[in-house]
Motif scaffolding. Structure first.
Motif, mmCIF file in Angstrom:
data_model
loop_
_atom_site.group_PDB
_atom_site.id
_atom_site.type_symbol
_atom_site.label_atom_id
_atom_site.label_comp_id
_atom_site.label_asym_id
_atom_site.label_seq_id
_atom_site.Cartn_x
_atom_site.Cartn_y
_atom_site.Cartn_z
ATOM 1 N N LEU A 1 -8.812 3.295 4.822
ATOM 2 C CA LEU A 1 -7.833 2.969 5.864
ATOM 3 C C LEU A 1 -8.413 3.121 7.268
ATOM 4 O O LEU A 1 -7.904 2.522 8.222
ATOM 5 C CB LEU A 1 -6.600 3.858 5.722
ATOM 6 N N LEU A 2 -9.470 3.923 7.404
ATOM 7 C CA LEU A 2 -10.067 4.183 8.721
ATOM 8 C C LEU A 2 -11.334 3.376 8.982
ATOM 9 O O LEU A 2 -11.859 3.373 10.091
ATOM 10 C CB LEU A 2 -10.408 5.678 8.850
ATOM 11 N N LEU A 3 -11.834 2.684 7.956
ATOM 12 C CA LEU A 3 -13.117 1.988 8.049
ATOM 13 C C LEU A 3 -12.950 0.595 8.633
ATOM 14 O O LEU A 3 -12.020 -0.131 8.279
ATOM 15 C CB LEU A 3 -13.733 1.894 6.649
ATOM 16 N N SER A 4 -13.861 0.225 9.522
ATOM 17 C CA SER A 4 -13.846 -1.131 10.064
ATOM 18 C C SER A 4 -14.268 -2.134 8.990
ATOM 19 O O SER A 4 -14.843 -1.763 7.963
ATOM 20 C CB SER A 4 -14.768 -1.231 11.285
ATOM 21 N N LYS A 5 -14.010 -3.389 9.244
ATOM 22 C CA LYS A 5 -14.219 -4.452 8.247
ATOM 23 C C LYS A 5 -15.650 -4.460 7.709
ATOM 24 O O LYS A 5 -15.883 -4.659 6.514
ATOM 25 C CB LYS A 5 -13.885 -5.794 8.893
ATOM 26 N N ASP A 6 -16.622 -4.261 8.575
ATOM 27 C CA ASP A 6 -18.026 -4.287 8.166
ATOM 28 C C ASP A 6 -18.631 -2.883 8.130
ATOM 29 O O ASP A 6 -19.854 -2.728 8.170
ATOM 30 C CB ASP A 6 -18.831 -5.168 9.130
ATOM 31 N N GLY A 7 -17.771 -1.877 8.051
ATOM 32 C CA GLY A 7 -18.239 -0.500 8.112
ATOM 33 C C GLY A 7 -18.785 0.019 6.799
ATOM 34 O O GLY A 7 -18.710 -0.631 5.749
ATOM 35 N N ARG A 8 -19.332 1.236 6.860
ATOM 36 C CA ARG A 8 -19.862 1.936 5.691
ATOM 37 C C ARG A 8 -19.245 3.324 5.588
ATOM 38 O O ARG A 8 -19.037 3.986 6.601
ATOM 39 C CB ARG A 8 -21.389 2.082 5.795
ATOM 40 N N PHE A 9 -18.962 3.734 4.362
ATOM 41 C CA PHE A 9 -18.511 5.096 4.094
ATOM 42 C C PHE A 9 -19.555 5.768 3.215
ATOM 43 O O PHE A 9 -19.790 5.352 2.078
ATOM 44 C CB PHE A 9 -17.148 5.094 3.398
ATOM 45 N N ASP A 10 -20.184 6.806 3.744
ATOM 46 C CA ASP A 10 -21.281 7.486 3.055
ATOM 47 C C ASP A 10 -20.874 8.912 2.712
ATOM 48 O O ASP A 10 -20.302 9.628 3.549
ATOM 49 C CB ASP A 10 -22.528 7.532 3.941
ATOM 50 N N LEU A 11 -21.202 9.348 1.499
ATOM 51 C CA LEU A 11 -20.899 10.720 1.115
ATOM 52 C C LEU A 11 -21.916 11.246 0.132
ATOM 53 O O LEU A 11 -22.652 10.480 -0.498
ATOM 54 C CB LEU A 11 -19.490 10.850 0.551
ATOM 55 N N ILE A 12 -21.960 12.564 0.014
ATOM 56 C CA ILE A 12 -22.807 13.221 -0.970
ATOM 57 C C ILE A 12 -21.911 14.063 -1.862
ATOM 58 O O ILE A 12 -21.061 14.817 -1.376
ATOM 59 C CB ILE A 12 -23.917 14.073 -0.307
ATOM 60 N N ILE A 13 -22.054 13.895 -3.165
ATOM 61 C CA ILE A 13 -21.216 14.609 -4.131
ATOM 62 C C ILE A 13 -22.082 15.030 -5.319
ATOM 63 O O ILE A 13 -23.199 14.530 -5.503
ATOM 64 C CB ILE A 13 -20.054 13.723 -4.634
ATOM 65 N N PRO A 14 -21.584 15.952 -6.141
ATOM 66 C CA PRO A 14 -22.300 16.262 -7.380
ATOM 67 C C PRO A 14 -22.486 14.999 -8.219
ATOM 68 O O PRO A 14 -21.576 14.159 -8.290
ATOM 69 C CB PRO A 14 -21.380 17.269 -8.076
ATOM 70 N N PHE A 15 -23.632 14.870 -8.855
ATOM 71 C CA PHE A 15 -23.923 13.697 -9.685
ATOM 72 C C PHE A 15 -22.848 13.493 -10.749
ATOM 73 O O PHE A 15 -22.501 12.360 -11.097
ATOM 74 C CB PHE A 15 -25.299 13.854 -10.336
ATOM 75 N N SER A 16 -22.291 14.579 -11.233
ATOM 76 C CA SER A 16 -21.258 14.492 -12.275
ATOM 77 C C SER A 16 -20.009 13.756 -11.802
ATOM 78 O O SER A 16 -19.200 13.306 -12.617
ATOM 79 C CB SER A 16 -20.877 15.898 -12.759
ATOM 80 N N GLU A 17 -19.821 13.638 -10.484
ATOM 81 C CA GLU A 17 -18.649 12.962 -9.929
ATOM 82 C C GLU A 17 -18.929 11.503 -9.553
ATOM 83 O O GLU A 17 -18.012 10.799 -9.104
ATOM 84 C CB GLU A 17 -18.174 13.708 -8.674
ATOM 85 N N GLU A 18 -20.158 11.037 -9.735
ATOM 86 C CA GLU A 18 -20.531 9.696 -9.253
ATOM 87 C C GLU A 18 -19.671 8.593 -9.867
ATOM 88 O O GLU A 18 -19.120 7.747 -9.143
ATOM 89 C CB GLU A 18 -22.011 9.426 -9.543
ATOM 90 N N ASP A 19 -19.567 8.558 -11.181
ATOM 91 C CA ASP A 19 -18.806 7.486 -11.833
ATOM 92 C C ASP A 19 -17.338 7.509 -11.415
ATOM 93 O O ASP A 19 -16.719 6.454 -11.188
ATOM 94 C CB ASP A 19 -18.906 7.617 -13.362
ATOM 95 N N THR A 20 -16.786 8.718 -11.286
ATOM 96 C CA THR A 20 -15.392 8.841 -10.861
ATOM 97 C C THR A 20 -15.205 8.301 -9.455
ATOM 98 O O THR A 20 -14.245 7.566 -9.173
ATOM 99 C CB THR A 20 -14.960 10.319 -10.913
ATOM 100 N N ALA A 21 -16.117 8.643 -8.558
ATOM 101 C CA ALA A 21 -16.032 8.175 -7.170
ATOM 102 C C ALA A 21 -16.094 6.652 -7.093
ATOM 103 O O ALA A 21 -15.315 6.021 -6.369
ATOM 104 C CB ALA A 21 -17.150 8.790 -6.338
#
Length: 240
Positions: A152-172
């Motif tokens: 909801l906060l990201l611009s049309k051509d924006g990027r959302f970057d995050l770091i999470i435990p590998f175990s959460e990758e598929d869920t994310a």
């Protein structure tokens, strides 16, 4: 972990009032995040000491580098760290919960780059009480809330970057798709070549493309860092 100031090449982080001290995860995300799309506005969700926002101010020419922190002591410390940096005129920290911030800002401000090193339960943080640990994980900022708010906060051509435990990758990735966010880059982080994958660095956009997938190994042996890791973080750590 030490509460002493952490000195980087171009700024100093005071961290005595923050529960979450400087760690590898935050530095990895701040160094890894791509600026190829030349973001003019950046948001760091759950800034803690202000580390990632400061890294973005150092790396980019973005006119607006905002940060968000709900915990009062951490918020005050981030503000101080911003004011004591070379980029105080471009850095601003909001003291609010993420859901409140999204509700207030989604019609006002859209960011070209959003980053988060969220407070997820990991194998590194255990009290010895499994039920309490799991509950604390469930009560922290959920991936579903984080990804929905970012969309909801990201611009049309924006990027959302995050770091999470590998175990959460598929869920994310699965949750992100429900908000029309798709992985553009995935980097899986291992301590050594023989170690299991520990973290996932994910970059989402609204464009549905094939993700660029890579591995990153931090060390060859104890304190003997790989060229890839050194090249990634050398603009920040004093001894690299």
């Amino acid at each position: 972990m030490s509460a002493r100031p952490f000195k980087f090449k171009h700024f100093i982080i005071e961290q005595d009032r923050c529960a979450m001290k400087i760690g590898t995860d935050g530095v990895l995300l701040g160094a890894w995040s791509s600026l190829a799309h030349q973001p003019e506005s950046i948001l760091d969700i759950g800034t803690g000491t202000g580390l990632i926002a400061l890294m973005m101010a150092q790396r980019s020419g973005a006119e607006l580098v905002d940060a968000l922190e709900i915990e009062e002591n951490a918020y005050e410390q981030a503000v101080d760290n911003f004011e004591n940096s070379d980029w105080g005129d471009r850095l601003f920290c909001y003291h609010a919960a993420f859901d409140e911030f999204v509700e207030e800002m989604q019609d006002e401000e859209h960011y070209d780059l959003i980053l988060s090193n969220p407070p997820f339960y990991t194998e590194d943080y255990k009290t010895g009480d499994d039920q309490r640990d799991q509950a604390r994980f469930a009560e922290s900022l959920p991936l579903s809330e984080l990804l929905e708010g970012a969309s909801l906060l990201l611009s049309k051509d924006g990027r959302f970057d995050l770091i999470i435990p590998f175990s959460e990758e598929d869920t994310a990735i699965r949750i992100a798709q429900t908000h029309k966010l798709y992985p553009a880059r995935i980097t899986r982080v291992k301590g050594t070549a023989e170690a299991p994958v520990k973290r996932s660095l994910l970059s989402f956009s609204f464009e549905e493309t094939s993700a660029e997938v890579q591995d990153l190994i931090i060390e060859i042996s104890r304190h003997n860092y790989t060229p890839e890791y050194t090249n990634l973080v050398k603009d920040f750590y004093l001894k690299l």
